[in-house]
Structure formats: C-alpha cells, structure tokens
Write an enzyme that holds these catalytic residues in place. Sequence first.
Site, PDB file in Angstrom:
ATOM      1  N   ASP A 293       0.824  -1.214   0.000  1.00 48.95           N
ATOM      2  CA  ASP A 293       0.000   0.000   0.000  1.00 48.95           C
ATOM      3  C   ASP A 293       0.855   1.260   0.000  1.00 48.95           C
ATOM      4  O   ASP A 293       0.393   2.342   0.307  1.00 48.95           O
ATOM      5  CB  ASP A 293      -0.975   0.006   1.176  1.00 48.95           C
ATOM      6  CG  ASP A 293      -0.286  -0.059   2.520  1.00 48.95           C
ATOM      7  OD1 ASP A 293       0.961  -0.119   2.564  1.00 48.95           O
ATOM      8  OD2 ASP A 293      -0.994  -0.048   3.532  1.00 48.95           O
TER       9      ASP A 293
ATOM     10  N   ASP B 192      -7.962  -2.244   6.503  1.00 47.23           N
ATOM     11  CA  ASP B 192      -7.563  -1.979   5.120  1.00 47.23           C
ATOM     12  C   ASP B 192      -8.713  -2.306   4.164  1.00 47.23           C
ATOM     13  O   ASP B 192      -8.840  -1.682   3.115  1.00 47.23           O
ATOM     14  CB  ASP B 192      -6.335  -2.797   4.753  1.00 47.23           C
ATOM     15  CG  ASP B 192      -5.091  -2.320   5.492  1.00 47.23           C
ATOM     16  OD1 ASP B 192      -5.218  -1.819   6.629  1.00 47.23           O
ATOM     17  OD2 ASP B 192      -3.994  -2.454   4.944  1.00 47.23           O
TER      18      ASP B 192
ATOM     19  N   HIS C  32       0.575 -10.699   6.688  1.00 46.08           N
ATOM     20  CA  HIS C  32       1.714 -10.743   5.772  1.00 46.08           C
ATOM     21  C   HIS C  32       2.054 -12.196   5.464  1.00 46.08           C
ATOM     22  O   HIS C  32       1.826 -13.083   6.301  1.00 46.08           O
ATOM     23  CB  HIS C  32       2.928 -10.047   6.393  1.00 46.08           C
ATOM     24  CG  HIS C  32       2.708  -8.593   6.644  1.00 46.08           C
ATOM     25  ND1 HIS C  32       2.890  -7.644   5.677  1.00 46.08           N
ATOM     26  CD2 HIS C  32       2.302  -7.930   7.757  1.00 46.08           C
ATOM     27  CE1 HIS C  32       2.618  -6.450   6.176  1.00 46.08           C
ATOM     28  NE2 HIS C  32       2.254  -6.596   7.429  1.00 46.08           N
TER      29      HIS C  32
ATOM     30  N   ALA D 187     -11.194 -13.993  27.028  1.00 45.94           N
ATOM     31  CA  ALA D 187     -10.044 -13.093  27.154  1.00 45.94           C
ATOM     32  C   ALA D 187      -8.769 -13.780  26.677  1.00 45.94           C
ATOM     33  O   ALA D 187      -8.548 -14.968  26.931  1.00 45.94           O
ATOM     34  CB  ALA D 187      -9.893 -12.645  28.602  1.00 45.94           C
TER      35      ALA D 187
ATOM     36  N   THR E  78      -8.400 -17.451  14.848  1.00 44.11           N
ATOM     37  CA  THR E  78      -7.783 -17.698  13.545  1.00 44.11           C
ATOM     38  C   THR E  78      -8.768 -18.269  12.527  1.00 44.11           C
ATOM     39  O   THR E  78      -8.429 -18.364  11.349  1.00 44.11           O
ATOM     40  CB  THR E  78      -6.618 -18.690  13.692  1.00 44.11           C
ATOM     41  OG1 THR E  78      -7.130 -19.922  14.224  1.00 44.11           O
ATOM     42  CG2 THR E  78      -5.536 -18.144  14.616  1.00 44.11           C
TER      43      THR E  78
ATOM     44  N   ARG F  48     -17.941 -24.723  24.402  1.00 45.27           N
ATOM     45  CA  ARG F  48     -19.282 -25.214  24.733  1.00 45.27           C
ATOM     46  C   ARG F  48     -20.318 -24.320  24.093  1.00 45.27           C
ATOM     47  O   ARG F  48     -20.030 -23.207  23.660  1.00 45.27           O
ATOM     48  CB  ARG F  48     -19.492 -25.263  26.243  1.00 45.27           C
ATOM     49  CG  ARG F  48     -19.520 -23.897  26.919  1.00 45.27           C
ATOM     50  CD  ARG F  48     -19.796 -24.046  28.413  1.00 45.27           C
ATOM     51  NE  ARG F  48     -19.883 -22.785  29.103  1.00 45.27           N
ATOM     52  CZ  ARG F  48     -20.978 -22.041  29.218  1.00 45.27           C
ATOM     53  NH1 ARG F  48     -22.103 -22.426  28.643  1.00 45.27           N
ATOM     54  NH2 ARG F  48     -20.965 -20.897  29.897  1.00 45.27           N
TER      55      ARG F  48
END
Length: 199
Positions: free
Chosen positions: A15, A92, A114, A159, A164, A182
């Site tokens: 960018d 972005d 990245h 927390a 992912t 659960r």
Amino acid sequence: MNIREKMNAGMLYTDMGEESLAAERTRCQNLLYDYNLTRPTETERRRGILTELLGDCGEDIWIEPPFKMAYGKRTHIGNCFYANFNLVIVDDIDVWIGDHVMIAPNVTISVTGHPVHPELRKDGSQFSFPVRIGNDVWIGAGAVILPGVTIGDGAVIGAGSVVTHDIPPNVVAFGVPCRVRREITDRDREFYWKDLRVE
C-alpha cells in the site's frame, strides 16, 4: 488492477506509493487524534467524529479512548456498540460489526496479514480478508481477531484468545488458537457467572 482492487480481491499488495490510500490513512489519523483528545463529557463531539470517521455508525455507540484504526471508512458498526480502552481496528478492507456487540479492553481486529515466507514480505507485501462480527457478540480482554474470520451471533470470545478461524453462533470459545468450548444454554440465563444466580 489498482491497489484497492487487489486489497478487495485478497491478493498480495503493497500500500506504499498510492497517494489516495495515504490520504485516507492521514484523514483517519487526524480524526482519531481529535477523538482521543476529547473530554469524557464531550459526547456530542465524539459522536460527530465517529459519524465522520466510520463507514457506518449505528445508534448508541460508545468507544473509550484511546482508539486506533487504519482507514476508518472501511469499518461498519451497528447499534448499541461498546468498546473499552485500546481498541485497534486494522481496516484496510471491510470490518462488519453487528448490533449489541461489547468489546473489552486491548482488543485487536485485523483484516490484514503478511506472507509467512520472508521473500514474499521483503517489499512489504500483505493481504487482506474481511472480518465479520455478528449481533450480540462479547469479545473478552486482549483478544485478537485475525483476517477472514466470521464470529456468529451471540458468541462469546474469551479473554486472551487468538481467533484464527470462524466461530459459530451461540458458543463460548477461547484459547490460542481460539476453539469452541461449549454451547450457550439456558443455564447461562440462570447463572451469570460461575455459580452466581441471577436474582
């Protein structure tokens, strides 16, 4: 393809060197600077800045400063949203946040990453995939939401989690990486924390 088209297509891009993108980021940083220096009593001023900053800004939004973003206009927030201190949104491309979402302190939401191989990152190449957070979601302190993740309605992210992959609706999920632990059940309506019963 221009850089914005590559960003939206999930392709590798850098960018740097695109004046319009640099101008968007500077605009965002200027608005955040003003927002983060508001007094707690300046609720109307904060609302005005958020309306100008965000792509969509629902009713009853409260974001505790400090607050950081990349572009601002790529983030779309529904109604009745609360975020505690140090929310970071790397937007972005689009981040979609539903209604009645609560975010604890020190949470990061990032659409951008990245490549793993160093040769592919030497020029600063990155990729972006949208993040979607459903309605009635609670995200715990220090959680990190990574590119391409969808979190289903009613989910709780514990927390310190690193999310992912997608999380389905109405579950409690936590860990590194974040995993479903659960389902949310009627017991959760009766007991608000451990064995403490709603009176």
